[in-house]
Write a protein that holds these residues in place. Structure first.
Motif, mmCIF file in Angstrom:
data_model
loop_
_atom_site.group_PDB
_atom_site.id
_atom_site.type_symbol
_atom_site.label_atom_id
_atom_site.label_comp_id
_atom_site.label_asym_id
_atom_site.label_seq_id
_atom_site.Cartn_x
_atom_site.Cartn_y
_atom_site.Cartn_z
ATOM 1 N N GLU A 225 43.839 80.598 62.495
ATOM 2 C CA GLU A 225 44.876 80.032 63.333
ATOM 3 C C GLU A 225 44.672 78.610 63.807
ATOM 4 O O GLU A 225 43.678 78.250 63.799
ATOM 5 N N ARG A 226 45.764 78.148 63.770
ATOM 6 C CA ARG A 226 45.964 76.746 64.316
ATOM 7 C C ARG A 226 47.064 76.874 65.519
ATOM 8 O O ARG A 226 48.107 77.267 65.277
ATOM 9 N N GLU A 227 46.885 76.230 66.783
ATOM 10 C CA GLU A 227 47.987 76.400 67.535
ATOM 11 C C GLU A 227 48.430 74.793 67.704
ATOM 12 O O GLU A 227 47.839 73.942 67.948
ATOM 13 N N VAL A 238 49.997 67.337 68.984
ATOM 14 C CA VAL A 238 48.351 67.613 69.167
ATOM 15 C C VAL A 238 48.536 69.044 68.604
ATOM 16 O O VAL A 238 49.128 69.909 68.769
ATOM 17 N N GLU A 239 47.411 69.344 67.915
ATOM 18 C CA GLU A 239 47.170 70.772 67.348
ATOM 19 C C GLU A 239 45.513 71.057 67.726
ATOM 20 O O GLU A 239 44.689 70.206 67.871
ATOM 21 N N GLU A 240 45.513 72.249 67.652
ATOM 22 C CA GLU A 240 44.089 72.854 68.104
ATOM 23 C C GLU A 240 43.694 74.238 67.402
ATOM 24 O O GLU A 240 44.538 74.966 67.326
ATOM 25 N N THR A 241 42.482 74.635 67.299
ATOM 26 C CA THR A 241 42.173 75.563 66.740
ATOM 27 C C THR A 241 40.677 76.127 67.536
ATOM 28 O O THR A 241 39.822 75.131 67.736
ATOM 29 N N PRO A 242 40.390 77.249 67.778
ATOM 30 C CA PRO A 242 41.198 78.310 68.010
ATOM 31 C C PRO A 242 42.423 78.309 69.119
ATOM 32 O O PRO A 242 42.381 77.461 69.777
ATOM 33 N N ILE A 298 41.527 70.661 61.424
ATOM 34 C CA ILE A 298 40.868 71.142 62.525
ATOM 35 C C ILE A 298 40.323 72.542 61.952
ATOM 36 O O ILE A 298 39.312 72.840 62.612
ATOM 37 N N THR A 299 41.022 73.095 61.012
ATOM 38 C CA THR A 299 40.515 74.318 60.448
ATOM 39 C C THR A 299 39.072 73.917 59.684
ATOM 40 O O THR A 299 38.162 74.728 59.645
ATOM 41 N N GLU A 300 39.017 73.000 59.006
ATOM 42 C CA GLU A 300 37.904 72.324 58.353
ATOM 43 C C GLU A 300 36.755 72.243 59.272
ATOM 44 O O GLU A 300 35.922 72.824 58.890
ATOM 45 N N MET A 301 37.094 71.676 60.554
ATOM 46 C CA MET A 301 35.754 71.388 61.315
ATOM 47 C C MET A 301 35.336 72.837 61.873
ATOM 48 O O MET A 301 34.090 73.025 62.037
ATOM 49 N N THR A 302 36.126 73.738 62.357
ATOM 50 C CA THR A 302 35.741 74.855 62.878
ATOM 51 C C THR A 302 35.104 75.988 61.793
ATOM 52 O O THR A 302 34.490 76.947 62.250
ATOM 53 N N THR A 303 35.571 75.847 60.668
ATOM 54 C CA THR A 303 35.252 76.924 59.640
ATOM 55 C C THR A 303 34.255 76.210 58.537
ATOM 56 O O THR A 303 33.543 77.006 57.854
ATOM 57 N N GLY A 304 33.991 74.886 58.618
ATOM 58 C CA GLY A 304 33.079 74.135 57.590
ATOM 59 C C GLY A 304 33.474 74.393 56.407
ATOM 60 O O GLY A 304 32.982 74.008 55.412
ATOM 61 N N ILE A 305 34.868 74.921 56.049
ATOM 62 C CA ILE A 305 35.467 74.938 54.782
ATOM 63 C C ILE A 305 36.556 73.835 54.386
ATOM 64 O O ILE A 305 37.380 73.152 55.050
ATOM 65 N N THR A 328 34.054 82.227 59.306
ATOM 66 C CA THR A 328 33.759 82.282 60.951
ATOM 67 C C THR A 328 34.522 81.221 61.628
ATOM 68 O O THR A 328 34.587 80.132 60.822
ATOM 69 N N GLN A 329 34.911 81.241 62.796
ATOM 70 C CA GLN A 329 35.283 80.156 63.332
ATOM 71 C C GLN A 329 34.214 79.844 64.635
ATOM 72 O O GLN A 329 33.603 80.713 64.890
ATOM 73 N N ARG A 330 33.943 78.641 64.639
ATOM 74 C CA ARG A 330 32.636 78.316 65.529
ATOM 75 C C ARG A 330 33.313 77.057 66.450
ATOM 76 O O ARG A 330 33.668 75.951 65.906
ATOM 77 N N GLY A 331 33.258 76.986 67.647
ATOM 78 C CA GLY A 331 33.510 75.948 68.385
ATOM 79 C C GLY A 331 35.025 75.796 68.479
ATOM 80 O O GLY A 331 35.881 76.637 68.323
ATOM 81 N N HIS A 332 35.411 74.415 68.944
ATOM 82 C CA HIS A 332 36.719 74.279 69.176
ATOM 83 C C HIS A 332 36.949 72.869 68.648
ATOM 84 O O HIS A 332 36.375 71.752 68.843
ATOM 85 N N ALA A 333 38.330 72.550 67.858
ATOM 86 C CA ALA A 333 38.500 71.452 67.469
ATOM 87 C C ALA A 333 40.058 71.079 67.687
ATOM 88 O O ALA A 333 40.950 72.141 67.869
ATOM 89 N N ILE A 334 40.470 69.828 67.972
ATOM 90 C CA ILE A 334 41.485 69.071 68.231
ATOM 91 C C ILE A 334 42.080 68.059 67.765
ATOM 92 O O ILE A 334 41.217 67.257 67.337
#
Lengths: 498, 163
Positions: A225-227, A238-242, A298-305, A328-334
């Protein structure tokens, strides 16, 4: 079909982003530009470029004939539409197919089906995806009866809508008639089409969306997800994940619903399923965006995809080799969007020349931009200049990094929303994650940086002005290699601006 | 020398003199000893009473843009003798706050208008901005017509206030 050359039918940061992916994949790029964009970074970057002329969007980046013509002329066998402009235009996808050019995105039928918000909700409801209680026009009841069934407050929306145009909140039956009339007028003037829909208005909703990847062989996965709770007039800021509003159990449930939504319409390529989440953890399908999202990074940052590369691979018919269980999700991106606008003057877009730009760089700071120093911001297009994306071990780490990055983001010559973004990121409600889609109107209704000039600022200005006034000798003795024609030797103290 | 700056209608006189390699600078009733190093054009490292501050300056005519500690300040250099009152005075000319295209014109020359009446609507970046009469008065001249392109700072409307 092997994709060998892609026409990027867009401008700015997203054109640069897409071309980067193409170059990494060894695919040639064709760039297009209107008259005012001739010196943009995306033009410098493309392998081949073609002018679109008149900067008016309808004559340039929205001009299907010109774009198809350029694609054929240049031998591009695919078009990436980016976001905005023609990205969710089913006719364009159809025209591409007719010309034998692969449109990088879903099929025209899917774009059309999801573009009609009423149709989209009906489809999803029938498939068993939770949809917010509402009125879509097919119920055999009046608007009054619908309001009674749904329960106030009720939100009125334009069925062809977007960007908040035509939206009204109605809190009682007495307000209904006037709100309906006004919403119809706005919808008519914005979209040429005044059909309305109603839905239950959620007082403190969170906006949670799921990124989907679907190949052309029936495999669909989600990338979590992204919030996007921080919005202004329904535009994300502003958007963030997770999202800190959901736990693993709810995440899995929502992920399954997102995949069901995509499966229901035989979705292909990258897309986003948007949900509203209420305070009781109920979630409702809102809409599906049939394109790459601004906030995909932000999804690219946390999944590496790399989502853009997957869009291209999927479009060329490659099977999706990613397995849901292994993503997998790792860490937090904004991410925050840097706009050329003045938060103190009702967010009026600012135009002008970017005189100085110095970007914050550091570990896990990503900056997607389509402008550079000396760039002239014109009034023709969306005022988004860039996206600043940070990644941290956790939300606190990422927030601090974002605050640092914003504090070291020098952009002079154009008024930007950077001070406003800093204020948001530092706000206790943001820090605590107490965010909903009304965050900005709740805490920043009439925001002003309201400051008097500190001594340091006046000192700096005075020293700079004295140095350039010619009064002080022996300062800033630039040695120049130039001969007689140099302004340094011919007119003494000389300034670009004077 | 004495320099004058104006920010949001407020005047700031600054006195600056050389003091050997450094400067002696007076702001209000305070005085500072400042060393300055311009690391590259527009980039300054200031040592103010022993404390280092970094800042960045861009200049556009009389306008100063200064980035310092994460904040951007935009203000003007003004002539000595300028009065704050000059900045508060009701403008007789309305200039465009934005560049864009005129999508509606709400008055013609010699019209008597109410305060807040929309005189010109300008579309920029997909959004519409209404230019309203700042006070009740007479429109002497409207300089643009429907469909015209307007640049920021251009004179849109000449007005005369009703006394």
């Amino acid at each position: 079909m092997e994709i060998t050359k892609i026409l990027v039918a867009n401008r700015g940061e997203i054109a640069v982003r897409i071309m980067t992916a193409c170059q990494e994949m060894g695919i040639l790029t064709v760039g297009v530009y209107s008259d005012v964009d001739a010196k943009s970074p995306h033009v410098e970057m493309a392998d081949e470029t073609f002018p679109l002329g008149d900067p008016t969007p309808s004559a340039s980046y929205l001009n299907m004939d010109k774009l198809i013509d350029i694609a054929l002329k240049s031998g591009a066998n695919a078009i990436h539409p980016g976001y905005g402009f023609l990205s969710e235009n089913a006719d364009f996808a159809r025209v591409c197919a007719k010309a034998g050019i692969k449109f990088i995105g879903p099929t025209p039928e899917v774009i059309h089906g999801m573009g009609d918000k009423i149709e989209a909700k009906r489809t999803m409801r029938d498939a068993g995806v939770p949809v917010i209680p509402g009125y879509t026009g097919e119920e055999k009841e009046t608007l009054q009866e619908a309001c009674q069934r749904i329960g106030f407050p009720v939100l009125i929306k334009a069925s062809a809508g977007g960007g908040g145009k035509g939206m009204k909140i109605v809190r009682s039956m007495e307000e209904l008639d006037e709100a309906v009339a006004s919403a119809r007028r706005e919808a008519k003037s914005s979209f040429g089409y005044d059909e309305l829909l109603l839905e239950k208005y959620l007082p403190k909703p969170r906006h949670i969306e799921f990124q989907i990847l679907a190949d052309e062989h029936g495999k669909i996965i989600h990338l979590f997800e992204r919030e996007c709770a921080i919005q202004r007039r329904h535009q994300k800021v502003v958007e963030e994940t997770p999202s800190i509003a959901i736990d693993d159990e709810l995440r899995e449930k929502m992920g399954r619903a997102a995949i069901l939504a995509a499966k229901t319409i035989d979705y292909t390529n990258a897309g986003t399923v948007e949900f509203m989440l209420d305070a009781e953890r109920n979630f409702y399908f809102l809409e599906m965006n049939t394109r790459l999202q601004v906030e995909h990074a932000i999804t690219e940052m946390t999944t590496g995809i790399d989502i853009v590369k997957w869009q291209i691979k999927i479009a060329s018919g490659e099977p999706l080799t990613l397995e849901q269980e292994k993503v997998t999700q790792r860490g937090h991106a904004i991410e925050c969007r840097i706009y050329a606008e003045d938060p103190e003057k009702n967010f009026m877009p600012s135009t002008g020349t970017l005189q100085t730009v110095e970007l914050p760089t550091g570990v896990n700071i990503r900056h997607d931009t389509g402008i550079s120093q000396g760039y002239k911001i014109s009034p023709y297009y969306d005022p988004m200049m860039a996206k600043l994306i940070v990644y941290g071990e956790d939300r606190k780490d990422a927030s601090r990094k974002l605050e640092w990055a914003l504090s070291n983001y020098i952009a002079l010559g154009i008024t930007t929303n950077i001070p406003f973004l800093r204020a948001i990121v530092k706000h206790p409600a943001f820090v605590n994650g107490d965010i909903d889609t009304h965050f900005i109107e709740t805490y920043f209704g009439s925001w002003s940086s309201a400051k008097t000039l500190p001594s340091e600022v006046l000192i700096a200005a005075a020293i700079d002005d004295m140095k350039h006034s010619g009064v002080v000798e022996g300062m800033g003795d630039e040695k120049t290699e130039h001969e007689t024609a140099s302004p340094w030797t011919t007119v003494g103290r000389w300034r670009i601006d004077s | 020398m004495e320099l004058h700056y104006e920010h949001q209608g407020k005047l700031y006189p600054v006195r600056i003199t050389r003091d050997g390699e450094a400067f002696s600078i007076g702001v209000g009733d305070k005085s500072f000893r400042v060393e300055s190093k311009e690391t590259k054009p527009g980039y300054f490292a200031l040592t103010i009473d022993g404390k280092v501050t970094k800042c960045n300056i861009a200049t556009e005519g009389n306008q100063r843009h200064i980035f310092i500690n994460g904040d951007v300040y935009r203000f003007n250099r003004v002539e000595a003798g300028a009065r704050p009152a000059d900045f508060d005075k009701l403008p007789s000319s309305i200039t465009s706050p934005i560049s864009g295209k005129v999508t509606a014109v709400g008055a013609v020359d010699n019209d008597i208008v109410e305060a807040g009446q929309v005189l010109i609507t300008i579309e920029a970046m997909k959004m519409e901005y209404q230019i309203k009469a700042p006070y009740a008065g007479k429109v002497e001249k409207i300089n643009f017509k429907l469909g015209d392109q307007v640049d920021i700072g251009e004179l849109l409307v000449q007005m005369e206030k009703t006394e």
